[in-house]
Design a protein around this motif. Structure first.
Motif, short mmCIF file in Angstrom:
data_model
loop_
_atom_site.label_atom_id
_atom_site.label_comp_id
_atom_site.label_asym_id
_atom_site.label_seq_id
_atom_site.Cartn_x
_atom_site.Cartn_y
_atom_site.Cartn_z
N ILE A 377 0.06 6.32 17.09
CA ILE A 377 -0.57 5.31 16.22
C ILE A 377 0.31 5.02 15.02
O ILE A 377 0.54 3.86 14.65
CB ILE A 377 -1.97 5.78 15.76
CG1 ILE A 377 -2.91 5.95 16.95
CG2 ILE A 377 -2.57 4.79 14.76
CD1 ILE A 377 -4.25 6.57 16.58
N ALA A 378 0.82 6.07 14.39
CA ALA A 378 1.69 5.91 13.22
C ALA A 378 2.94 5.11 13.58
O ALA A 378 3.37 4.22 12.83
CB ALA A 378 2.05 7.27 12.64
N LYS A 379 3.56 5.43 14.70
CA LYS A 379 4.78 4.72 15.11
C LYS A 379 4.49 3.25 15.40
O LYS A 379 5.29 2.37 15.06
CB LYS A 379 5.41 5.41 16.33
CG LYS A 379 6.01 6.77 16.00
CD LYS A 379 6.88 7.29 17.13
CE LYS A 379 6.10 7.66 18.35
NZ LYS A 379 6.95 8.30 19.39
N GLU A 380 3.35 2.97 16.04
CA GLU A 380 2.99 1.59 16.35
C GLU A 380 2.80 0.77 15.08
O GLU A 380 3.29 -0.36 14.97
CB GLU A 380 1.71 1.57 17.18
CG GLU A 380 1.20 0.19 17.53
CD GLU A 380 2.17 -0.61 18.38
OE1 GLU A 380 2.16 -1.86 18.27
OE2 GLU A 380 2.94 0.00 19.14
N ALA A 495 -5.28 4.69 3.90
CA ALA A 495 -6.33 4.64 4.92
C ALA A 495 -6.95 6.02 5.05
O ALA A 495 -6.27 7.04 4.87
CB ALA A 495 -5.76 4.20 6.27
N PRO A 496 -8.25 6.09 5.37
CA PRO A 496 -8.90 7.40 5.48
C PRO A 496 -8.39 8.24 6.63
O PRO A 496 -8.35 9.46 6.56
CB PRO A 496 -10.38 7.05 5.65
CG PRO A 496 -10.39 5.64 6.14
CD PRO A 496 -9.19 4.97 5.55
N SER A 497 -7.98 7.59 7.72
CA SER A 497 -7.44 8.30 8.88
C SER A 497 -6.73 7.30 9.76
O SER A 497 -6.96 6.09 9.69
CB SER A 497 -8.53 9.02 9.66
OG SER A 497 -9.38 8.08 10.31
N LEU A 498 -5.86 7.79 10.62
CA LEU A 498 -5.17 6.90 11.56
C LEU A 498 -6.13 6.33 12.59
O LEU A 498 -6.02 5.16 12.97
CB LEU A 498 -4.05 7.67 12.26
CG LEU A 498 -2.80 7.97 11.41
CD1 LEU A 498 -1.90 8.97 12.13
CD2 LEU A 498 -2.03 6.70 11.09
#
Length: 661
Positions: A377-380, A495-498
């Motif tokens: 998710i982070a990479k996207e 953001a609170p979470s990915l």
């Protein structure tokens, strides 16, 4: 067992079976209800100790349904509530946390008007919610149980006393908990089980000693004596084939404490733990190991997280994830996380705020489905030209960072103490961010207060911070990076979470027209600060076709608006923490949940409200509190707000620039 077969068939033939309302026909019981109930109770207790999968859950549900439907025929009809409590506790251990809550609340419904049944049901509620780590709800349940005007026998009094001792222990009120030990001992004497079950009292007392050791740096001789006493107690429990979970967890935690403090652990103690876990069996033994080992394996933490059933209400998730977060914090300290940034990202995501309602019906659990998912998710997100920084607090209070940029994940970085110090963060939180609103003798108050609160490398593209809930009080734009505030170098968001961000990015665009609300009091004695702001903002609002409501009632048109602007007063509690109310210039007061419900599903929410952008760590759960958090929980996609009190001159300068950007 012919009775089980016939009872199951009878229940299957009923159109509707309601636990506690449906009663088996007397003819099925062959005139021996007490004997049958003894067998059922023993079978339920046995099955409850090893719930592994859906088939086990289905089986114990059927057994419970038969037992509860049999109870009215027995000489002890209140046994149904005791079995509901037992199965509820087993559900918690198995990760079926929503099943457990359902049973706790169902017990209250079937208790009826009888004071004794109400007392037993309320204690069951308290016991289950305590096991769910929700100490507030447990306290309420305990208070309700003890307020019921119905005497109980020594066995139920023992359970209540035991429950109250555990509750006070976990609230760090060990002196009060200790004062109840003589009461518990006397109840054992009354029941005639002081010799046969005295080891249970010893386990309770050892639990209190462990809690007291946790609040100090244990002396070597004190820890050695405690380990010896605990090992003896564990041996007794093993020999008597009694309930092993409490002493196993305690022994595993004590060994971990000794290791952290550099105190030698006798080989006999380690062997006893292994023997206890072997007797405890799976899946409970794996759970104890995951929660107690210094550096659990990522695959074990993932397996532990996957056992956790999604909660019906997002606020319950904050309590459900506490054991998972404990394991994740230790994982973040491990060599595996240090060597593999995907593992570190996984651990940090587990430590982020998972207690925010998912808006899509098929979103399921917020927890990662795989070790790789948070990193992916982070990479996207980073492929869109955004630097994604993940920040987590490990068990040793070291701050760990992972960054995704341009679709690639950095190595795991452990920030040096001079870059980010947990001690400095705690000290900062005693005054800030609230104190930033007031004049200071220090002209460089932001820079000086943020020393040792930063990251060692500044991103060169717009930055997104996803932090551990323990760190979310820190405004992302104030992080120091290369000697400068991050927000002065690049645009910054948090953001609170990915998992929340992934779901929020896939929501459809809001179609409601932009709308603003400024409640203006008609009290002639009120200082009309908000009226002045309405005058100053009216031109900007008009230029951008934003309608303005100045009534005291929260307008419905804020719901689903593409842009919602709220201008009002805000306040925190006297200690300068925890957002409290939204107010006008006179007597209007609204709590955060009222405002967030009224603004639900808006796209972007701009709050010209003092301290509305602050996030405070919940004192008893793994989540944050605040108006901004409430808005995200109600489906809003973005919130722009100040984490400290806002000067009344700011909105008129800020809003035109924001709208023109």
């Amino acid at each position: 067992m012919p009775f089980l077969k016939s009872a199951l068939q009878w229940l299957a033939d009923q159109r509707v079976v309601v636990l506690g309302r449906t009663t088996l026909p007397a003819a099925l019981l062959n005139r021996q209800p007490d004997t049958l109930m003894n067998g059922l109770s023993g079978l339920i207790e046995h099955v409850s100790q090893g719930l592994r999968d859906d088939s086990d859950i289905g089986y114990i549900q059927k057994l419970l349904a038969i037992a509860v439907a049999t109870a009215p025929h027995t000489s002890a009809p209140n046994i149904d509530l005791l079995l509901i409590r037992l199965v509820g506790g087993a559900y918690v251990t198995a990760g079926r946390v929503q099943h457990a809550r359902n049973l706790a609340e169902h017990g209250l419904q079937v208790a009826g008007d009888d004071p004794l049944r109400s007392r037993i049901a309320w204690y069951g509620f308290a016991d289950i919610y305590h096991r769910l780590h929700n100490l507030t709800e447990s306290l309420v349940g305990m208070a309700c149980a003890l307020s019921c005007e119905a005497p109980v026998g020594p066995e139920e009094a023992w359970y209540e006393t035991h429950g109250l001792i555990r509750l006070m222990r976990d609230l760090n009120m060990t002196a009060f908990a200790r004062s109840l030990l003589p009461v518990a001992k006397q109840l054992f004497r009354t029941m005639g089980v002081e010799q046969s079950q005295g080891h249970r009292l010893q386990t309770i007392e050892l639990g209190l000693r462990f809690r007291e050791l946790l609040m100090t740096i244990p002396a070597r001789e004190n820890m050695a004596e405690f380990l010896a006493d605990l090992a003896d107690n564990c041996q007794t429990v093993i020999d008597l084939h009694d309930e092993l979970a409490p002493v196993s967890i305690l022994l595993a935690q004590a060994i971990r404490m000794a290791e952290v403090n550099g105190i030698a652990v006798p080989e006999r103690t380690r062997e006893l733990l292994e023997a206890a876990l072997a007797a405890l069996g799976e899946p409970n033994a794996s759970m104890v190991r995951t929660l107690s080992v210094g550096g659990p394996a990522a695959k074990d933490v993932l397996s532990f997280a996957k056992r956790l059933e999604p909660a019906r209400h997002s606020e319950d998730t904050a309590y459900d994830v506490r054991p998972v977060a404990m394991a994740a914090r230790r994982l973040l300290d491990s060599k595996e996380a240090g060597d593999d940034a995907k593992v570190a990202a996984f651990a940090i995501e587990l430590l982020a705020d998972q207690a925010i309602k998912r808006q899509s019906a098929d979103s399921g659990s917020a927890l990662p489905c795989s070790i790789e998912e948070p990193a992916e998710i982070a990479k996207e997100i980073s492929r869109a030209g955004i630097s994604v920084t993940l920040l987590g607090l490990a068990d040793t209070t070291r701050v760990v960072r992972v960054t995704a940029e341009g679709g690639e994940l950095s190595a795991t970085i452990v920030e040096p103490a001079e870059v980010f110090s947990k001690a400095a963060f705690d000290k900062w939180g005693e005054q800030y961010p609230y104190q930033y609103a007031f004049d200071s003798d220090d002209p460089n108050v932001f820079y000086n207060s943020m020393r040792e609160l930063g990251i060692s490398a500044a991103p060169t593209t717009p930055a997104l911070l996803v932090a551990d809930v323990a760190l979310q009080q820190l405004p992302a734009n104030l992080l120091m990076a290369s000697g400068e505030l991050l927000g002065l170098q690049v645009p910054v968001a948090a953001a609170p979470s990915l998992s929340w961000l992934k779901e929020a990015r896939n929501r459809p665009a809001r179609t409601g027209a932009p709308f603003a609300w400024i409640p203006i009091s008609d009290d002639p004695g009120a200082v009309q600060t908000l009226g002045m702001l309405a005058d100053r903002l009216s031109g900007t609002l008009r230029d951008h076709s934003i309608d303005l409501d100045t009534g005291l009632a929260v307008p419905d048109r804020l719901k689903g608006a593409e842009l919602a602007i709220v201008t009002a007063h805000g306040s925190v509690i006297p200690e300068g923490r925890f957002f409290q109310v939204v107010a006008d210039d006179a007597g209007m007061r609204f709590t955060p949940d009222v405002i967030s419900s009224a603004v639900c599903n808006a796209g972007v929410v701009v709050l010209f409200v003092c301290s509305a952008g602050r996030f405070d760590k919940h004192p008893m759960a793994d989540t944050t509190t605040g108006l901004a958090k409430e808005l995200l929980d109600q489906g809003c996609s973005a919130v722009v707000a100040s984490p400290w009190p806002l000067n009344a001159s700011v909105p008129a300068y800020w809003l035109p620039a924001f709208m023109d950007a």
